[in-house]
Design a protein around this motif. Structure first.
Motif, PDB file in Angstrom:
ATOM      1  N   SER A   1      51.359  40.840  17.556  1.00 47.58           N
ATOM      2  CA  SER A   1      51.451  42.068  18.346  1.00 47.58           C
ATOM      3  C   SER A   1      51.938  41.797  19.765  1.00 47.58           C
ATOM      4  N   LEU A   2      51.851  40.531  20.198  1.00 47.42           N
ATOM      5  CA  LEU A   2      52.357  40.150  21.517  1.00 47.42           C
ATOM      6  C   LEU A   2      53.847  39.825  21.479  1.00 47.42           C
ATOM      7  N   GLY A   3      54.440  39.910  20.296  1.00 52.39           N
ATOM      8  CA  GLY A   3      55.853  39.599  20.149  1.00 52.39           C
ATOM      9  C   GLY A   3      56.122  38.126  19.912  1.00 52.39           C
ATOM     10  N   LEU A   4      55.078  37.372  19.589  1.00 52.55           N
ATOM     11  CA  LEU A   4      55.217  35.942  19.347  1.00 52.55           C
ATOM     12  C   LEU A   4      55.486  35.660  17.877  1.00 52.55           C
ATOM     13  N   THR A   5      56.281  34.642  17.607  1.00 52.99           N
ATOM     14  CA  THR A   5      56.545  34.200  16.242  1.00 52.99           C
ATOM     15  C   THR A   5      55.455  33.215  15.836  1.00 52.99           C
ATOM     16  N   THR A   6      54.949  33.368  14.612  1.00 53.71           N
ATOM     17  CA  THR A   6      53.949  32.436  14.093  1.00 53.71           C
ATOM     18  C   THR A   6      54.493  31.756  12.849  1.00 53.71           C
ATOM     19  N   ALA A   7      54.219  30.469  12.721  1.00 48.94           N
ATOM     20  CA  ALA A   7      54.732  29.699  11.595  1.00 48.94           C
ATOM     21  C   ALA A   7      53.743  28.610  11.210  1.00 48.94           C
ATOM     22  N   ARG A  14      43.275  35.453  10.050  1.00 52.06           N
ATOM     23  CA  ARG A  14      44.144  36.610   9.786  1.00 52.06           C
ATOM     24  C   ARG A  14      44.200  37.579  10.973  1.00 52.06           C
ATOM     25  N   PRO A  15      43.058  38.020  11.502  1.00 54.41           N
ATOM     26  CA  PRO A  15      43.144  38.931  12.662  1.00 54.41           C
ATOM     27  C   PRO A  15      43.772  38.259  13.880  1.00 54.41           C
ATOM     28  N   GLY A  16      43.548  36.971  14.029  1.00 56.56           N
ATOM     29  CA  GLY A  16      44.144  36.272  15.163  1.00 56.56           C
ATOM     30  C   GLY A  16      45.654  36.210  15.066  1.00 56.56           C
ATOM     31  N   LEU A  17      46.160  35.943  13.873  1.00 50.89           N
ATOM     32  CA  LEU A  17      47.611  35.901  13.665  1.00 50.89           C
ATOM     33  C   LEU A  17      48.227  37.286  13.886  1.00 50.89           C
ATOM     34  N   GLN A  18      47.546  38.308  13.427  1.00 51.71           N
ATOM     35  CA  GLN A  18      48.045  39.667  13.637  1.00 51.71           C
ATOM     36  C   GLN A  18      48.102  40.000  15.129  1.00 51.71           C
ATOM     37  N   ALA A  19      47.078  39.588  15.864  1.00 50.41           N
ATOM     38  CA  ALA A  19      47.039  39.857  17.297  1.00 50.41           C
ATOM     39  C   ALA A  19      48.147  39.108  18.029  1.00 50.41           C
ATOM     40  N   LEU A  20      48.407  37.884  17.625  1.00 53.68           N
ATOM     41  CA  LEU A  20      49.480  37.105  18.242  1.00 53.68           C
ATOM     42  C   LEU A  20      50.836  37.738  17.962  1.00 53.68           C
ATOM     43  N   PHE A  33      41.376  31.609  16.559  1.00 53.41           N
ATOM     44  CA  PHE A  33      42.705  32.134  16.869  1.00 53.41           C
ATOM     45  C   PHE A  33      42.642  33.351  17.789  1.00 53.41           C
ATOM     46  N   GLY A  34      41.538  34.079  17.732  1.00 56.04           N
ATOM     47  CA  GLY A  34      41.384  35.229  18.602  1.00 56.04           C
ATOM     48  C   GLY A  34      41.382  34.823  20.059  1.00 56.04           C
ATOM     49  N   LYS A  35      40.727  33.714  20.387  1.00 50.05           N
ATOM     50  CA  LYS A  35      40.726  33.247  21.769  1.00 50.05           C
ATOM     51  C   LYS A  35      42.102  32.756  22.185  1.00 50.05           C
ATOM     52  N   VAL A  36      42.876  32.223  21.230  1.00 47.03           N
ATOM     53  CA  VAL A  36      44.242  31.804  21.555  1.00 47.03           C
ATOM     54  C   VAL A  36      45.035  33.014  22.035  1.00 47.03           C
ATOM     55  N   GLU A  37      44.912  34.117  21.314  1.00 51.83           N
ATOM     56  CA  GLU A  37      45.628  35.340  21.702  1.00 51.83           C
ATOM     57  C   GLU A  37      45.176  35.828  23.068  1.00 51.83           C
ATOM     58  N   LEU A  42      47.716  35.517   4.625  1.00 51.59           N
ATOM     59  CA  LEU A  42      47.925  35.185   6.034  1.00 51.59           C
ATOM     60  C   LEU A  42      49.325  35.621   6.477  1.00 51.59           C
ATOM     61  N   PRO A  43      49.424  36.397   7.559  1.00 53.56           N
ATOM     62  CA  PRO A  43      50.695  37.020   7.960  1.00 53.56           C
ATOM     63  C   PRO A  43      51.581  36.146   8.854  1.00 53.56           C
ATOM     64  N   PHE A  44      51.971  34.976   8.365  1.00 57.49           N
ATOM     65  CA  PHE A  44      52.894  34.137   9.121  1.00 57.49           C
ATOM     66  C   PHE A  44      54.327  34.673   8.994  1.00 57.49           C
ATOM     67  N   HIS A  45      55.122  34.468  10.042  1.00 60.04           N
ATOM     68  CA  HIS A  45      56.537  34.846   9.988  1.00 60.04           C
ATOM     69  C   HIS A  45      57.373  33.812   9.247  1.00 60.04           C
TER      70      HIS A  45
END
Length: 272
Positions: free
Chosen positions: A148-154, A140-146, A262-266, A173-176
């Protein structure tokens, strides 16, 4: 100091769900063990004496070792089912339907032999445990951080619509976007699943990164031109050590177990 990320230029990330985003082992094993304990208690309260082999099977399922073994068998049957599906040659079957049918088959087989004491509704309810799986702590925090970078998550999963919706809602989970096999009537690793998700977002494959804890999933994604992100999760990888070493040569971004998921991905996308 920042450096150019191997994922620079991507506009979206698609995520595998089972194993990568949510954790299934403990939740599924616990549900199986609880069902066995409840059934044993029910039989005892009604002074019902089934076949001794049924009692042995239920008792085996109440143990951590037994319930974990059945959970692993159930998960393996899912992989066999999705990989074996041939669009145009086979009638469509959802993962929910498979989970119910495969659970019945497993409970009827050695070493369990307990299917006869479960009603159809009990079997159906138990098969829905896959709708209620916890997210990995970093998801969840990783998806939120991604985001915040303007990236779409799915999501990009073999689950069906209702299963995916319930699972994502359960874990908040905050997917777009929520993409699944039922959108394309094909299962990963079929190329049309990956291409379909990219097309639905209006993007070229090279603008999208596939995130998964399974190298087979990533290998199929890179086959159609997507970028690849490997997030290692305990017990998820099926490839042997040699194939894993080879994969390090083509995976675009590798997150080893314990490195933040996911945090490291961001952070990797930001180049830090």
């Amino acid at each position: 100091m920042t450096s150019k990320s191997p994922l620079s230029g991507i506009k979206a990330l698609t995520f595998d769900v089972f194993g990568t985003t949510v954790s299934w082992r403990e939740a599924v094993a616990n549900a199986l063990a609880e069902a066995a304990r409840n059934k044993l208690a029910f039989l005892k309260s009604r002074e019902i004496t089934p076949d001794p082999e049924v009692i042995k099977g239920l008792e085996r399922l109440t143990t951590q070792k037994g319930s974990a073994a059945l959970a692993a068998q159930w998960r393996a049957s899912y992989s066999t089912f999705t990989r074996g599906f041939r669009k145009g040659e086979m009638e469509w079957k959802t993962v929910d339907d498979h989970h119910r049918d495969s659970l019945a088959s497993l409970l009827a087989s050695e070493p369990w032999n307990v299917l006869t004491v479960f009603t159809p509704s009990e079997l159906q309810d138990l098969s829905l445990i896959w709708h209620r799986l916890p997210a990995h702590p970093d998801a969840r925090p990783g998806l939120q951080a991604l985001s915040s970078l303007g990236l779409t998550t799915a999501t990009l999963t073999n689950a069906n619509h209702i299963l995916l919706h319930n699972l994502i809602t359960f874990s908040s989970l905050p997917f777009h976007h929520l993409f699944c096999a039922e959108d394309f009537y094909a299962y990963k690793p079929s190329p049309e699943v990956y291409l379909g998700a990219c097309k639905a977002m209006g993007l070229q494959p090279g603008e999208v990164a596939m995130v998964a804890a399974h190298l087979g999933d990533l290998d199929a994604a890179r086959g159609i031109g997507m970028k690849t992100v490997y997030v290692e999760r305990e017990g998820e990888e099926e490839w042997d050590e040699q194939r894993r070493r080879e994969a390090r040569g083509w995976v675009d971004f590798w997150v080893a177990e314990g490195e933040g998921g996911f945090g490291k991905v961001e952070r990797g996308i930001r180049g830090v």
